[in-house]
Enzyme design. Structure first.
Site, PDB file in Angstrom:
ATOM      1  CE1 TYR A 141      -3.452  -2.667   0.568  1.00 14.96           C
ATOM      2  CE2 TYR A 141      -4.593  -0.755   1.450  1.00 14.96           C
ATOM      3  CZ  TYR A 141      -4.624  -2.046   0.969  1.00 14.96           C
ATOM      4  OH  TYR A 141      -5.818  -2.703   0.898  1.00 14.96           O
ATOM      5  CE  LYS A 191       2.961 -17.484  -3.393  1.00 12.30           C
ATOM      6  NZ  LYS A 191       2.069 -18.675  -3.439  1.00 12.30           N
ATOM      7  CG  ASP A 223      -0.758 -20.010  -1.912  1.00 10.75           C
ATOM      8  OD1 ASP A 223      -0.129 -19.979  -0.826  1.00 10.75           O
ATOM      9  OD2 ASP A 223      -0.303 -20.586  -2.925  1.00 10.75           O
ATOM     10  CG  ASP A 247      -7.661  -5.000   1.931  1.00  7.78           C
ATOM     11  OD1 ASP A 247      -8.584  -4.626   2.672  1.00  7.78           O
ATOM     12  OD2 ASP A 247      -7.708  -4.924   0.686  1.00  7.78           O
ATOM     13  CG  ASP A 251     -13.140  -7.665   2.580  1.00  7.99           C
ATOM     14  OD1 ASP A 251     -12.838  -6.905   3.525  1.00  7.99           O
ATOM     15  OD2 ASP A 251     -13.749  -7.279   1.559  1.00  7.99           O
TER      16      ASP A 251
END
Ligand code: IPM
Ligand code: MG
Length: 358
Positions: A141, A191, A223, A247, A251
């Site tokens: 970000y 990752k 993942d 983020d 959700d």
């Protein structure tokens, strides 16, 4: 006396924040706390009146408050502005950064009454009690952004994912500390099989885990974590991860409880805490009195817990929400057969009615 800045923002922020403020005031009265509530402009209204989505007056108000209660930012109007003036990038991110809020805390605990509203089966979600700690002021970000045209007329856009050991250490310290007070399990999500920033993240986590021998640290690729969150979410206690991974994963984690409208958040690490529902401004449902105010209400519980250090007040709000759900009231996002559908305002009035000091 505690000074609280309130920034309703855009869309459903203007409907859920009045409800949350009502709960904030009622709770303060119940526990004899003196709050000084001051409203500030952010995003669309701020741009219209002051020419910027995060005017200096708003930033100053927030910096001089013990906590900020924020609704949501983002609207079709504001989407027409150039990217550098859009409220996500010009207001919300700088606000988090300026207040030094590197640690975003998003708890997902299943309300048993909401199990029928969840897209997942009862057996999978019934024991879920997890928290995602999202790094909030670095990573993808905030890395350098660029757009350049090549001689061939192509365009290349890039966002840099960079982390320093200092940034990784402080968020991991925060996460280890939270895990130590819970079930002592920390899942660091990265990752590292591909990304260099994740390799440094993982090495730093390993190093720090020496300081927290009582916490079991595990590493998980992002993942896989996305998959595990729907396959076996009860395995998680505390998850810590990079800004954008967090983020996305939050959700996803929010709907374990049936709706994104259930997920509160606390952004911590600076002198002022920022409390906001994890959902956005939802312009598609704004102005219809159907938005779920519970994420905003539960964010006020976090405000009492983390900025005012008032655990009893926080628990009173959480208990009131649980009672309203147990009594069968639902906003449309959570409606299932046999429950009673209510609007935003009525849901707020119900929570207020069920609120007691203990
Ligand atoms: C969130 C939101 C924000 C984010 C948006 C509105 C910029 O999705 O708080 O999760 O991506 O951080
Ligand atoms: Mg988000």
């Amino acid at each position: 006396m505690y000074r609280i800045a309130v920034l309703p923002g855009d869309g459903i922020g203007r409907e859920i924040i009045p409800v949350a403020v009502h709960i904030l005031k009622r709770t303060a009265d119940l526990f004899r706390l003196n709050l000084q509530i001051e409203y500030g402009l952010i995003s669309e209204e701020a741009y219209a009146r002051e020419g910027h989505p995060l005017p200096p007056s708003t930033l100053t108000l927030c910096q001089n408050s013990v906590a900020v209660l924020l609704g949501a930012v983002g609207s079709p109007e504001m989407d027409r502005l150039p990217p550098e003036l859009r409220p996500e990038r010009a207001a919300l991110l700088p606000l988090r950064k300026e207040l030094g809020l590197y640690a975003n805390f998003r708890p997902v605990k299943i309300f048993p009454e909401l199990i029928p509203a969840s897209p997942l089966k009862k057996e999978i979600i019934e024991n879920v009690d997890l928290v995602v700690i999202r790094e909030l002021t670095g990573g993808l970000y905030f890395g350098e952004k660029s757009r350049v045209k090549t001689a061939e007329g192509e365009e290349i856009a890039s966002d840099l994912l960079a982390y320093s050991t200092m940034e990784i250490r402080r968020i991991l310290h925060f996460a280890f500390t939270v895990a130590r007070q819970r079930r002592q399990k920390l899942t660091s999500v990265d990752k590292a099989n591909v990304l260099t920033s994740s390799q440094l993240w993982r090495e730093t986590a390993e190093e720090l885990s020496q300081d927290y021998p009582e916490v079991v640290l595990e590493h998980m690729y992002v993942d896989n974590c996305a998959m595990q969150l729907v396959k076996n979410p009860a395995q998680f206690d505390v998850i810590v991860t990079e800004n954008m991974f967090g983020d996305i994963l939050t959700d996803q984690a929010s709907v374990l409880n049936g709706s994104l409208g259930m997920l509160p958040s606390a952004s911590l690490g600076g002198e002022t805490g920022l409390f906001e529902p994890a959902h956005g401004s939802a312009p598609d449902i704004a102005g219809q009195d159907i938005a779920n105010p519970i994420a905003a209400i539960l964010s006020t519980a976090l405000l009492f817990r983390y900025s005012l250090q008032h655990e009893a007040a926080a628990q009173a709000i959480e208990a009131a929400v649980a009672r309203v759900l147990a009594a069968g009231y639902r906003t449309p996002d959570l409606y299932t057969e046999g429950t009673t559908r209510v609007g935003t305002e009525e849901m707020g009035a119900l929570v207020a009615r069920f609120l007691t000091a203990g």
